[in-house]
Design an enzyme around this catalytic site. Structure first.
Site, PDB file in Angstrom:
ATOM      1  N   HIS A   1     -16.893  94.591  23.749  1.00  0.00           N
ATOM      2  CA  HIS A   1     -15.882  95.586  23.396  1.00  0.00           C
ATOM      3  C   HIS A   1     -16.140  96.941  24.052  1.00  0.00           C
ATOM      4  CE1 HIS A   1     -13.547  93.281  20.459  1.00  0.00           C
ATOM      5  NE2 HIS A   1     -14.690  92.694  20.147  1.00  0.00           N
TER       6      HIS A   1
ATOM      7  N   ASP B   1       1.079  96.298  29.641  1.00  0.00           N
ATOM      8  CA  ASP B   1       0.114  95.494  28.903  1.00  0.00           C
ATOM      9  C   ASP B   1      -0.963  95.010  29.872  1.00  0.00           C
ATOM     10  OD1 ASP B   1       0.033  93.919  26.042  1.00  0.00           O
ATOM     11  OD2 ASP B   1      -0.928  92.769  27.644  1.00  0.00           O
TER      12      ASP B   1
ATOM     13  N   ASN C   1     -12.731  91.378  26.653  1.00  0.00           N
ATOM     14  CA  ASN C   1     -13.555  91.668  25.479  1.00  0.00           C
ATOM     15  C   ASN C   1     -14.531  90.534  25.188  1.00  0.00           C
ATOM     16  OD1 ASN C   1     -12.825  94.265  24.662  1.00  0.00           O
ATOM     17  ND2 ASN C   1     -11.073  93.559  23.481  1.00  0.00           N
TER      18      ASN C   1
ATOM     19  N   ASP D   1     -13.293  98.927  25.866  1.00  0.00           N
ATOM     20  CA  ASP D   1     -12.941 100.323  25.615  1.00  0.00           C
ATOM     21  C   ASP D   1     -12.904 101.119  26.921  1.00  0.00           C
ATOM     22  OD1 ASP D   1     -12.780  99.794  22.941  1.00  0.00           O
ATOM     23  OD2 ASP D   1     -14.705 100.721  22.420  1.00  0.00           O
TER      24      ASP D   1
ATOM     25  N   GLU E   1      -4.145  96.896  23.807  1.00  0.00           N
ATOM     26  CA  GLU E   1      -4.092  97.111  25.252  1.00  0.00           C
ATOM     27  C   GLU E   1      -2.674  97.387  25.727  1.00  0.00           C
ATOM     28  OE1 GLU E   1      -3.138  92.791  24.742  1.00  0.00           O
ATOM     29  OE2 GLU E   1      -4.182  94.392  23.698  1.00  0.00           O
TER      30      GLU E   1
END
Length: 282
Positions: free
Chosen positions: A141, A128, A136, A145, A171
């Site tokens: 975002h 994680d 973010n 990404d 994630e």
């Protein structure tokens, strides 16, 4: 001569197979037509019902045989091409249904299937990205990404061959690490996390330094896959609670010394839980 007339759909993913199959069937049609004509013409000539001399009849028969073979080849080529397109489309659809679009890794469905097949000297690791929601929120975002793509590339390179990696959602990533001793598998997961932490990710006019937490559970030993997944998820939570940027094996999670690092009061525990949940939902 024996030529198999059975053709499976999977054989037509290659164009070369189509043309080979069509040529085989054309040759078979020419051969069978020629044999039939050579067997029929002499009796017809003997009975006087053959409208042309026998030699001319043989020539006409051979020409007719090749015409029949050409027709068979053309029909099979067209049909084979259609089957090729259908087979390719089916394979592409199956691949898309098992692949996470953003990361290019296996998706949760494909990973679950791989997990069901895994056994023996293997472990399940759940990764994680720490504080991904903050990434973010701060950088946008597009940068988030880019982090997902960069993490995926490292996981794909590290866990190839018999091992597999997947994006489980958001994630969160998973890996089935196969082979070696338990210590070697743990070391491999630790090395992946260290590699992710040592190199900042540059994307969309931003440079982001990330860390990753991971929880590990062993597979096999008679325990169900759901139990192993639950154990890996709990050790991941423990890695988060202990300050993130670490790898925790399920055996380490039982060590009493770790408890003093956990939140002591209910409010802190709820805050830690909410923080982890936000990170997973980001």
């Amino acid at each position: 001569m024996r030529i198999s007339l059975q053709a499976e759909l999977g054989d037509f993913q290659d164009r070369h197979t189509i043309y080979v199959f069509a040529r085989k069937m054309s040759f078979l049609a020419v051969t069978l037509s020629s044999v039939v004509i050579l067997l029929i013409l002499p009796p017809l000539d003997w009975m006087g019902v053959l409208p042309v001399p026998l030699a001319d009849g043989v020539v006409y028969g051979v020409v007719l045989s090749w015409l029949i073979g050409g027709a068979v080849s053309s029909v099979l080529s067209v049909a084979g091409h259609a089957m090729h397109q259908l087979s390719v489309s089916r394979a592409e659809f199956e691949q898309l249904s098992r692949t996470d679009v953003l990361s290019g890794l296996l998706n949760r469905r494909a990973f679950t299937e791989a997990l069901e097949r895994a056994d023996g000297d293997a472990c399940l690791a759940i990764f994680d990205v720490d504080r991904f929601k903050a990434i973010n929120d701060r950088f946008g975002h597009a940068c988030g990404d880019a982090v997902i793509v960069a993490v995926s590339a490292i996981l794909a390179a590290a866990f190839d061959g018999r091992s597999v990696a997947a994006r489980l959602g958001g994630e969160e990533f998973g890996a089935i690490v196969v082979g070696g001793s338990q210590a070697q598998r743990i070391e491999k997961v630790q090395s992946v996390c260290a590699r992710l932490a040592e190199k900042p990710i540059a994307a969309d006019n931003c440079v982001v330094a990330i860390t990753v937490s991971a929880g590990i559970a062993e597979l096999g030993g008679g325990r169900g896959k759901a139990g192993a997944y639950s154990a890996a998820d709990k050790t991941l939570y423990l890695a988060k609670a202990l300050g993130r940027n670490r790898v925790v094996h399920e055996n380490e999670g039982l060590h009493p010394g770790w408890r003093r690092h956990l939140p002591q009061d209910a409010a802190a525990a709820r805050a830690m839980s909410a923080d982890c949940d936000e990170a997973r939902l980001a």
